[in-house]
Enzyme design. Sequence first.
Site, PDB file in Angstrom:
ATOM      1  N   GLY A  71       0.836  -1.284  -0.040  1.00 51.96           N
ATOM      2  CA  GLY A  71       0.024   0.010  -0.238  1.00 51.96           C
ATOM      3  C   GLY A  71       0.980   1.297   0.067  1.00 51.96           C
ATOM      4  O   GLY A  71       2.137   1.215   0.172  1.00 51.96           O
ATOM      5  N   GLY A 120       0.361  -5.300   0.431  1.00 48.08           N
ATOM      6  CA  GLY A 120      -0.710  -5.383  -0.407  1.00 48.08           C
ATOM      7  C   GLY A 120      -0.753  -5.818  -1.843  1.00 48.08           C
ATOM      8  O   GLY A 120      -1.678  -6.245  -2.195  1.00 48.08           O
ATOM      9  N   GLU A 143       5.583  -6.285   7.430  1.00 47.08           N
ATOM     10  CA  GLU A 143       5.139  -5.306   8.255  1.00 47.08           C
ATOM     11  C   GLU A 143       5.479  -5.208   9.717  1.00 47.08           C
ATOM     12  O   GLU A 143       5.562  -3.871  10.260  1.00 47.08           O
ATOM     13  CB  GLU A 143       3.214  -5.716   8.446  1.00 47.08           C
ATOM     14  CG  GLU A 143       2.593  -5.277   7.285  1.00 47.08           C
ATOM     15  CD  GLU A 143       2.667  -6.228   6.129  1.00 47.08           C
ATOM     16  OE1 GLU A 143       2.288  -6.244   5.018  1.00 47.08           O
ATOM     17  OE2 GLU A 143       3.523  -7.441   6.230  1.00 47.08           O
ATOM     18  N   ASP A 151      -1.532  -7.754   7.090  1.00 42.20           N
ATOM     19  CA  ASP A 151      -3.072  -7.697   6.691  1.00 42.20           C
ATOM     20  C   ASP A 151      -3.402  -8.164   5.346  1.00 42.20           C
ATOM     21  O   ASP A 151      -2.733  -9.099   5.059  1.00 42.20           O
ATOM     22  CB  ASP A 151      -3.320  -6.197   6.813  1.00 42.20           C
ATOM     23  CG  ASP A 151      -2.730  -5.373   5.981  1.00 42.20           C
ATOM     24  OD1 ASP A 151      -1.520  -5.468   5.355  1.00 42.20           O
ATOM     25  OD2 ASP A 151      -3.422  -4.096   5.504  1.00 42.20           O
TER      26      ASP A 151
END
Length: 358
Positions: A71, A120, A143, A151
């Site tokens: 992301g 992402g 992360e 995620d």
Amino acid sequence: MQHADPADAPVLVHIEGRAGHLVLNRPRALNALTHPMVRTLDAALAAWESDPGVETVVLSGAGGRGLCAGGDIRAIHDDARDGDGRATEAFWWDEYRLNARIARFPKPYVALMDGIVMGGGVGVSAHGGVRVVTERSRVAMPETGIGFVPDVGGTHLLARAPGELGTYLALTGTAVGAADALQCGLADHFVPSDRLADLVADLAVVPAREAVRRRATDAPQDGLLDGAREWIDHCFAGDTAEEIVGRLTDTGVRAAKEAAETLLAKSPTSVKVTLEAVRRARALGSLERVLVQEYRVSCTALRGPDLVEGVRAQIIDKDRDPRWSPATLGEVSGTTVARHFASRGAGRELTFGDTPGV
């Protein structure tokens, strides 16, 4: 946003023969996902789901360096530091719904996971039905190194990896190549990068499985995880992060000790929350239920100190010296970890796809 030159659009959407193509087109940012990009991808998939002229969807990245590095972490950092977090929460909401849509897409969804595929980028590729890696692939959920938690359904994918390989990858953020991605269930097929253009051409005229069969070969036998399974499975089965570090340190295996050092450099809060998230993901089962959990965890992490500090240290200032708070694993309480998984209370129902929120 309208672009004067369609070729400048952050997602290129076009159809070639029987295949609908989605090309992530921010090469200078390693095709990092923005909220408008997520909306464009979702709209295209919604339209093509019932379009008889589109029999296969192909996801790729422009620029030759990777599919997607994750992301737009700078935007998330700025929103967490200077805003109220609502823009990021809205982005994640739509992004996780897109991940769920990809997983249940009724037509072949071919993800060309060439080059860098992280965060992402894993979410828009590894939930697809046909996942292709090359000798250039570097797949990771990194992360914990920026004060965040895997995620985009990453904890669902890693929880299903053999033994404790997924726990190892989740906590350390280690990037893996094609052989290890295939072993961990993050990919399905190996196609040499010099055959990708031929694969894309085939996808325009023949069914996806046939096109991949024509171009796929055996993956290189250069994976690192298979030979490390004994110490990874033993050490990462520990009940707590502290126990895992202790086991790694005590093995006498150099790679295990290096893994311990890696873990101790990550955000202590992120490491403990990630361990709990992967363990819970195994019990939750479905991707949709895991995405609900990840949304709660992500929104809590957004308001903690480590995400802003981690992005500052790793991405913005690049001093590689984050000051985590708390600074050690022992200072992260069980209450702090549990708070990441608590219900968000009143507001929109948490649901991604057809499975109600939990």
